[in-house]
Write an enzyme that holds these catalytic residues in place. Structure first.
Site, mmCIF file in Angstrom:
data_model
loop_
_atom_site.group_PDB
_atom_site.id
_atom_site.type_symbol
_atom_site.label_atom_id
_atom_site.label_comp_id
_atom_site.label_asym_id
_atom_site.label_seq_id
_atom_site.Cartn_x
_atom_site.Cartn_y
_atom_site.Cartn_z
ATOM 1 N N ASN A 182 76.018 7.235 16.781
ATOM 2 C CA ASN A 182 76.336 8.508 16.136
ATOM 3 C C ASN A 182 75.710 8.634 14.752
ATOM 4 O O ASN A 182 75.806 7.731 13.921
ATOM 5 C CB ASN A 182 77.859 8.635 16.023
ATOM 6 C CG ASN A 182 78.274 9.982 15.473
ATOM 7 O OD1 ASN A 182 77.936 11.011 16.046
ATOM 8 N ND2 ASN A 182 78.990 9.968 14.370
ATOM 9 N N GLY A 232 74.486 1.310 15.042
ATOM 10 C CA GLY A 232 75.594 2.020 15.669
ATOM 11 C C GLY A 232 75.915 3.383 15.105
ATOM 12 O O GLY A 232 76.219 4.305 15.837
ATOM 13 N N HIS A 233 75.848 3.540 13.763
ATOM 14 C CA HIS A 233 76.265 4.823 13.218
ATOM 15 C C HIS A 233 75.842 4.971 11.761
ATOM 16 O O HIS A 233 75.760 4.000 11.005
ATOM 17 C CB HIS A 233 77.790 5.018 13.321
ATOM 18 C CG HIS A 233 78.589 3.766 13.209
ATOM 19 N ND1 HIS A 233 79.451 3.352 14.194
ATOM 20 C CD2 HIS A 233 78.639 2.808 12.266
ATOM 21 C CE1 HIS A 233 80.010 2.214 13.839
ATOM 22 N NE2 HIS A 233 79.530 1.864 12.675
ATOM 23 N N LEU A 234 75.500 6.213 11.398
ATOM 24 C CA LEU A 234 75.289 6.620 10.011
ATOM 25 C C LEU A 234 74.159 5.864 9.325
ATOM 26 O O LEU A 234 74.222 5.573 8.126
ATOM 27 C CB LEU A 234 76.588 6.445 9.204
ATOM 28 C CG LEU A 234 77.815 7.197 9.737
ATOM 29 C CD1 LEU A 234 79.080 6.683 9.068
ATOM 30 C CD2 LEU A 234 77.658 8.695 9.518
ATOM 31 N N ALA A 251 77.279 0.167 9.425
ATOM 32 C CA ALA A 251 77.292 1.613 9.191
ATOM 33 C C ALA A 251 76.724 1.940 7.819
ATOM 34 O O ALA A 251 77.030 1.294 6.825
ATOM 35 C CB ALA A 251 78.725 2.133 9.299
#
Length: 270
Positions: free
Chosen positions: A166, A182-184, A200
């Site tokens: 995401n 995984g994210h950001l 993250a």
């Protein structure tokens, strides 16, 4: 170099195909290749049409030749082939290979709410989830999850059993198998080894304020990479803490790590 410390150059994947397998796939009788050479289709076609020649780079290093030995007296300088010496040469080879793909091959699943604008190779068992936007040519291996809600830009290669999640943007980069962003996070013009985990908010910077070419330290000497945009080189098994920021051109050696909020200003070797 972080990546070459754990594998020989000819065992490195370009577009998820090992460099040595690119050479094998040429299937040209009598053609010999330097194990570290990236050969463009244009140069190979020229060499095949002029079978007595030797293909060399600008330093007169033989890249490919017919016969038992390279004949430098009958050599032609490559137009777009080159020797892979440094990790940033992998990015250049990957750019050329992935950009040249003309037909998509989708063996995994693509959610109807994903958008693909370009040519994509998607391996079996891989899933592209809702909200994913793929722009340009991209190669994705087997059993990899992309999304939801991320942006993948060409010319990117992502290996097997990876996760890009995401609010992540990946641009013109190579991710080897088992790696998770995984994210950001943002990964641009970079190479991530196997089983890397970006916490993250990990951000790679890839552009100098003055717009000049990036330089990277090799054995104590700053080497011009020839790249105006260049992120980082990350060895196998590296883990970053959340909100890590990585300066352009930095190298992280295998199994090193950062703490939350770290700023990587120099190569990280331990």
């Amino acid at each position: 170099m972080p990546l070459f410390a754990t594998r020989p150059i000819d065992d490195f994947p370009i577009g998820n195909v090992l460099l040595r397998d690119h050479h094998t796939a040429l299937k040209i009788d009598g053609l010999h290749t330097h194990p570290h050479a990236w050969l463009s289709a244009l140069d190979v076609a020229f060499l095949s049409a002029n079978g007595t020649r030797t293909l060399v780079d600008e330093q007169q290093v033989p890249l490919a030749w017919f016969g038992d030995d390279a004949d430098l007296s009958n050599a032609v300088v490559a137009s777009s082939s080159f020797l892979i010496v440094h990790p940033w040469d992998l990015i250049r080879a990957n750019e050329l290979h992935v950009a040249s793909l003309t037909e998509s091959r989708i063996e995994g699943s693509v959610h109807p709410n994903a958008v693909i604008e370009g040519t994509i190779h998607l391996g079996p068992g891989s899933r592209i989830l809702p909200g994913v936007f793929i722009e340009g040519n991209v190669v994705i291996g087997a059993n990899t999850k992309i999304g939801p809600n991320c942006y993948i830009r060409g010319s990117t290669s992502i290996g097997d059993k990876c996760h890009v999640g995401n609010a992540v943007e990946i641009k013109n980069s190579i991710l080897l198998s088992g790696t998770n962003v995984g994210h950001l996070s943002y990964v641009g013009d970079s190479v991530l080894g196997e089983k890397v985990n970006f916490g993250a908010g990990t951000i790679t910077s890839n552009l100098r304020h003055d717009g000049a070419n990036h330089r990277s330290e090799v054995e104590g000497v700053l080497v011009d990479t020839g790249r105006r945009k260049f992120g980082c080189i990350v060895g196998d098994g590296v883990h970053t803490g959340i909100n890590t920021s990585i300066y352009p051109g930095r190298k992280l050696w295998p199994r090193t790590s950062t703490r939350p909020g770290d700023i990587v200003q120099r190569d990280l070797m331990s």
